[in-house]
Motif scaffolding. Structure first.
Motif, PDB file in Angstrom:
ATOM      1  N   ALA A   1       2.443 -14.896 -18.387  1.00  0.00           N
ATOM      2  CA  ALA A   1       2.805 -15.534 -17.076  1.00  0.00           C
ATOM      3  C   ALA A   1       1.656 -15.484 -16.036  1.00  0.00           C
ATOM      4  O   ALA A   1       0.492 -15.553 -16.589  1.00  0.00           O
ATOM      5  CB  ALA A   1       3.976 -15.040 -16.547  1.00  0.00           C
TER       6      ALA A   1
ATOM      7  N   SER B   1       3.642  -5.873 -12.644  1.00  0.00           N
ATOM      8  CA  SER B   1       5.188  -5.336 -12.608  1.00  0.00           C
ATOM      9  C   SER B   1       6.196  -5.828 -13.549  1.00  0.00           C
ATOM     10  O   SER B   1       7.040  -5.271 -13.884  1.00  0.00           O
ATOM     11  CB  SER B   1       5.707  -5.419 -11.084  1.00  0.00           C
TER      12      SER B   1
ATOM     13  N   PHE C   1      12.005 -10.312 -11.838  1.00  0.00           N
ATOM     14  CA  PHE C   1      12.934 -10.922 -12.380  1.00  0.00           C
ATOM     15  C   PHE C   1      14.146 -10.116 -13.154  1.00  0.00           C
ATOM     16  O   PHE C   1      13.996  -9.714 -14.282  1.00  0.00           O
ATOM     17  CB  PHE C   1      12.096 -11.637 -13.625  1.00  0.00           C
TER      18      PHE C   1
ATOM     19  N   GLY D   1       1.017  -3.792  -9.803  1.00  0.00           N
ATOM     20  CA  GLY D   1       0.652  -4.986  -9.134  1.00  0.00           C
ATOM     21  C   GLY D   1       1.228  -6.317  -9.415  1.00  0.00           C
ATOM     22  O   GLY D   1       1.767  -6.617 -10.714  1.00  0.00           O
ATOM     23  N   CYS D   2       1.337  -7.281  -8.525  1.00  0.00           N
ATOM     24  CA  CYS D   2       2.063  -8.664  -8.768  1.00  0.00           C
ATOM     25  C   CYS D   2       1.254  -9.665  -7.953  1.00  0.00           C
ATOM     26  O   CYS D   2       1.277  -9.928  -6.772  1.00  0.00           O
ATOM     27  CB  CYS D   2       3.348  -8.609  -8.243  1.00  0.00           C
ATOM     28  N   ALA D   3       0.061 -10.235  -8.769  1.00  0.00           N
ATOM     29  CA  ALA D   3      -0.537  -9.929  -9.917  1.00  0.00           C
ATOM     30  C   ALA D   3      -1.718  -8.880  -9.462  1.00  0.00           C
ATOM     31  O   ALA D   3      -2.270  -8.958  -8.495  1.00  0.00           O
ATOM     32  CB  ALA D   3      -1.396 -11.049 -10.583  1.00  0.00           C
TER      33      ALA D   3
HETATM   34  S1  SF4 Z   1       1.991 -12.198 -11.197  1.00  0.00           S
HETATM   35 FE1  SF4 Z   1       3.662 -11.155 -10.584  1.00  0.00          FE
HETATM   36  S2  SF4 Z   1       5.489 -12.465 -11.268  1.00  0.00           S
HETATM   37 FE2  SF4 Z   1       3.424 -13.125 -12.441  1.00  0.00          FE
HETATM   38  S3  SF4 Z   1       3.555 -12.234 -14.363  1.00  0.00           S
HETATM   39 FE3  SF4 Z   1       2.326 -10.982 -12.912  1.00  0.00          FE
HETATM   40  S4  SF4 Z   1       3.714  -9.208 -11.956  1.00  0.00           S
HETATM   41 FE4  SF4 Z   1       5.015 -11.083 -12.959  1.00  0.00          FE
END
Ligand code: SF4
Lengths: 259, 181
Positions: free
Chosen positions: B41, B106, B114, B135-137
């Motif tokens: 993703a 995360s 999610f 982290g995200c991301a």
């Molecule tokens: S950026 Fe955030 S929402 Fe996207 S895959 Fe990584 S942890 Fe998950």
């Protein structure tokens, strides 16, 4: 826009009392004579049970059994050559029915039509894939998400969820975190049911902290070796400092006292 | 001749460096960690950025490989959906030993935002994870740091993959204790 509510003194009371706010309905107006939509309603004739304008779009209610014929008339006689969206809304709890809708676009006139109908649970709908190729995937999604069968569809198979999935996730009765089947899906599929005990249930609490898990959590102030076993240690209550405790019930403005 | 030329004979020494097999093998392993080109993703975008010239993963010996047969590290970068979990596990199984896994972001760590029926709530439910990367991301620097931590981890492992002991770093003074995972 929501009504403005003063947000001072937010500690004392919740300021959103309208959490389950229901938005007002978009106003509907009748179809005016002499317009393009009036001609469409005329062409549909008796097939159209109810018609009105919402947001500059014509909304047509039809009989569920007639959807193919209506769509054919709209495509061949009224110039609606694109089906941009098709899905359903779950009103089972409210009315015991699904609402199905098709969103059509006329490129020549730059006009949109929404065709809606209602069906009961367990009833099927006729495919319009022969008229609009885009309906192929939309109808598969309809089947996948709501379990609505589509007659004469060339390849009615789940599109988003795995083929061996149980349940239809967009139904309002489907739990957000998934049912039992969903929560063990990957474990059952990859390792088999007997591994459920070893792997354990899903952790659905994003703020979970396990004080005895010394592999993943550090015990700040009480450092222990990595992966040490402290399960039989006595529970230590969390310590608070009295000097830093603030009485939030006391009004913060103390001007009067100072005077 | 050039000044840096070493005269081994006159230095009364030969080009010998003493080491252990563990150290030598792990030196090789840790400096050529080849991850699988595998993004799930939005985190994969950051992983691509780490691989590109600005952050330059190649200088650490980290070259993305397109086949799991040639890869040592699996970076699970992103949201693992339940439908895809089977294939992620298959890719992991196809990688040859020794292999390591970095869970990036995360979503891969815990399911992240999610919290739904369709997302695996942490990839460690199906694949053993070595490094969790929050982290995200996570920024590319974070991924590089995670890779450096993985290198450190590899260097203190035994080269014998059957054992894979890890050393207890909290007990530095006494004899190093090794425990089996
Ligand atoms: S950026 Fe955030 S929402 Fe996207 S895959 Fe990584 S942890 Fe998950």
């Amino acid at each position: 826009m929501r009504k403005y509510t003063p947000k001072d003194n937010v500690q004392a009371k919740a300021y959103y009392t309208d959490r389950f706010w229901v938005s007002p309905r978009v106003p509907q107006s009748p179809v005016e004579e002499g317009t393009h939509f009036a001609k469409v309603v005329e062409t549909l004739g008796a097939q159209c049970k109810e018609a009105y304008i919402v947001d500059g779009q014509l909304v047509v209610h039809i009989d569920a059994t007639e959807n193919f014929n209506v769509m054919k008339t709209l495509k061949e006689q009224c110039g609606y050559t694109q089906c941009s969206e098709q899905s359903a809304v779950d009103y089972l709890a409210q009315d015991g029915e699904f609402e199905l809708f098709w969103q059509l676009l006329n490129i020549d006139e730059a006009k949109r039509i929404r065709v809606t109908t209602r069906i009961k649970q367990g009833e099927a709908i006729e495919s319009i894939e022969k008229l609009y190729k885009s309906a192929n995937f939309a109808e598969r999604e309809l089947f996948d998400m709501f379990g609505i069968k589509v007659n004469n569809h060339p390849f009615l198979k789940r599109i988003l969820m795995p083929d061996d999935w149980e349940g239809h996730p967009l139904l309002k009765t489907y739990p957000l975190h998934g049912d039992e089947f969903a929560s063990w899906y990957e474990v059952d599929k990859i390792f088999g049911k007997e591994y459920r005990d070893i792997i354990g249930p899903e952790n659905r609490d994003p703020a979970m902290i396990d004080r005895y898990d010394t592999k993943r959590f550090s015990r700040i102030g009480y450092e222990v070796p990595f992966a040490a076993d402290y399960t039989d240690e006595e529970q230590q209550p969390v310590e608070y400092s009295d000097t830093f405790l603030v009485d939030y019930n006391k009004p913060s403005k103390t001007l009067d006292e100072r005077k | 001749m050039a000044q840096h030329q070493v005269n081994y004979a006159s230095a009364a020494g030969l080009p010998i460096a003493l080491t252990s097999v563990d150290k030598l093998v792990n030196w090789g392993r840790s400096n050529s960690l080849w991850p699988l080109t595998y993004g799930l993703a939005c985190c994969a975008i950051e992983m691509m950025a780490s691989g590109a010239s600005r952050y330059d993963f190649d200088r650490m010996g980290t070259i993305f490989r397109a086949s799991p047969r040639q890869a040592d590290v699996m970076i699970l970068a992103g949201t693992l959906s339940k439908k895809h979990s089977e294939f992620a596990r298959r890719l992991y199984d196809q990688m040859t030993e020794p292999k390591w896994v970095i869970s990036m972001g995360s979503c891969a760590n815990t399911g992240g935002m999610f919290n739904t029926y369709a997302t695996v709530q942490g990839v460690d439910r199906i694949i053993p994870v070595d490094i969790y990367l929050p982290g995200c991301a996570p920024r590319p620097e974070t991924l590089q740091y995670a890779l450096m931590m993985l290198q450190k981890k590899i260097r203190r492992e035994s080269a014998d993959m059957k054992k894979r002991p890890i050393q207890d770093l909290t007990n530095q003074k006494g004899p190093r204790k090794a425990r089996l995972i």
